[in-house]
Design an enzyme around this catalytic site. Structure first.
Site, short mmCIF file in Angstrom:
data_model
loop_
_atom_site.label_atom_id
_atom_site.label_comp_id
_atom_site.label_asym_id
_atom_site.label_seq_id
_atom_site.Cartn_x
_atom_site.Cartn_y
_atom_site.Cartn_z
N GLY A 288 0.70 -1.17 0.00
CA GLY A 288 0.04 -0.06 -0.07
C GLY A 288 0.78 1.24 -0.11
N ASP B 243 4.00 -0.64 11.78
CA ASP B 243 4.33 -1.93 12.49
C ASP B 243 5.26 -3.01 12.06
OD1 ASP B 243 3.19 -2.62 9.85
OD2 ASP B 243 1.53 -3.71 10.62
N ASP C 281 0.97 2.19 9.24
CA ASP C 281 0.64 1.12 10.51
C ASP C 281 1.71 1.32 11.43
OD1 ASP C 281 -1.59 0.77 8.71
OD2 ASP C 281 -0.72 -1.30 8.19
N ARG D 9 -4.20 -1.89 10.59
CA ARG D 9 -4.34 -3.47 10.50
C ARG D 9 -4.31 -4.26 12.15
NH1 ARG D 9 -0.46 -6.43 6.53
NH2 ARG D 9 1.09 -5.30 7.97
N ARG E 289 -0.33 -6.85 -4.73
CA ARG E 289 -0.72 -8.05 -4.99
C ARG E 289 0.45 -8.82 -5.96
NH1 ARG E 289 -7.00 -8.02 -7.04
NH2 ARG E 289 -7.58 -6.83 -5.64
N THR F 61 5.21 2.11 5.95
CA THR F 61 3.84 1.92 6.14
C THR F 61 3.20 3.27 7.10
OG1 THR F 61 2.27 0.42 7.37
CG2 THR F 61 4.48 0.32 8.22
N ASP G 218 5.94 -4.99 5.78
CA ASP G 218 6.24 -6.52 5.86
C ASP G 218 6.07 -7.44 4.61
OD1 ASP G 218 3.53 -6.16 6.02
OD2 ASP G 218 3.36 -7.29 7.93
#
Ligand code: F6P
Length: 349
Positions: free
Chosen positions: A10, A130, A128, A172, A73, A126, A104
């Protein structure tokens, strides 16, 4: 030297700042040829590239998204044929190494390709926040700023109408965005994926505030779930390394709370506005440092490592050490503890 650069997974604010810094640093320090690979690993699988030079990275520091495109993808490790084709393309392109900017999933692919002999350097990205081994990834600060502003905005309208306002964030399985923005945006309740919430505890806060202050602001991470309950899955993406897309838990909570409260309950799912737009100055600086550090690793011939930030210092760790890992909010995190101490509820009692 010919070095490929790609952005995978993303997107997030600051990717262009990394592309710019990697390119400028490699051009200036090593006189390298820099090859931009389009749409993440898809471009390496399908041989879609373009040269990056001083002109092509000029003026992109401030812009959101990625000039190279990305894909969450494309997976060159999905089959032996795909891996072979990808490595063959890398040879045809005469790439000495590839700088992969991603999360990741991207690091897991980079690790797999490195094991097959393609030298890689990873740059963590990211919203996130994370990624294991990296205390802050660029994109996170911008996302926190966006969510904080949204919380401020729902507070004034919630106050006017005497409503319970729920704001759902991305992130997430990690609650970093919800925690930081929740504190910065004065949320009364912060619900994180790391702490299963008791709906009755959230209800008790809302009821108490109905009497006292008319409105309540709840900030909920998309990966949060009620005790004994399940994740709220928005959709499944079969051909992605991350086959589950979370989303909608704010509406689930709204449906549960509404019949039990007098005030109206409204939910806002912020979604991709958290990923778009210009990076904050902090993210521009961090992304520039990460990109330059990646170029330094390439220049020294230090491969198969991911750039990190640990205790405020740039460094690197083996990509294999972080691939596929998830860094979550520890329950004793100082911000979480401080928020509890000033009366924020985490829905656990
Ligand atoms: O990992 C970044 C992220 O924005 C997550 O916070 C979110 O769950 C996911 O990506 C959304 O992915 P997509 O853009 O494929 O819907």
């Amino acid at each position: 030297m010919r070095i490929g650069v790609l952005t995978g997974g993303g997107d997030c604010p600051g990717l262009n700042a990394v592309i710019r810094a990697v390119t400028k640093s490699l051009l200036r320090q090593c006189g390298a040829e820099v090859i931009g690979i389009e749409d993440g690993f898809a471009g390496l699988m399908e041989n879609r590239t373009r040269a990056l030079d001083w002109r092509s990275v000029s003026g992109i520091l401030f812009s959101g998204g990625t000039i190279l495109g990305t894909s969450n993808r494309a997976n060159p490790l999905a089959s032996a044929e795909a891996t072979a084709a990808t490595l063959a393309n890398a040879r045809t392109l005469r790439l000495d190494a590839v700088v992969a900017v991603g999360g990741d999933g991207t690091m897991a692919i980079a690790h797999g390709l490195a094991q097959q002999g393609l030298p890689m350097v990873g740059v963590p990205k990211t919203i996130d926040n994370d990624i294991e081994g990296c205390e802050q990834s660029f994109g996170f600060d911008t996302a926190v700023a966006t969510v904080t502003e949204a919380l401020e905005r729902v507070q004034t309208t919630g106050q006017s109408h005497g409503r319970i306002m729920i704001v759902e964030t991305m992130g997430r399985y990690a609650g970093w965005i919800a925690l930081e923005a929740g504190v910065a945006g004065a949320a009364d309740v912060i619900l994180l994926p790391e702490i299963d919430y008791d709906p009755e505890a959230v209800l008790a806060v809302c009821r108490e505030r109905e009497q006292r202050q008319r409105f309540t602001v709840i900030c909920i991470g998309e990966g949060a779930k009620p005790r004994g309950g399940a994740l709220t899955v928005e959709r499944r993406v079969a051909d992605s390394a991350d086959p589950i897309r979370l989303g909608g838990v704010g509406h689930v909570l709204r449906e549960w709370l509404q019949p039990r409260l007098q005030s109206e309950v409204r939910a806002t799912v912020l979604g991709h506005v958290q990923r778009g737009g210009a990076p904050t100055p902090f993210d521009r600086v961090l992304a520039t440092q990460f990109g330059n550090h990646a170029a330094q690793l390439v220049a020294r011939g230090t491969f198969n490592r991911m750039v990190t930030l640990a205790e405020g210092r740039l460094g690197s760790v083996p990509i294999g050490q972080v691939a596929g890992q998830n860094r979550r909010v520890p329950l004793n995190h100082p911000l979480l503890v401080a928020a509890r101490q000033i009366g924020v509820s985490f829905g656990d009692g």
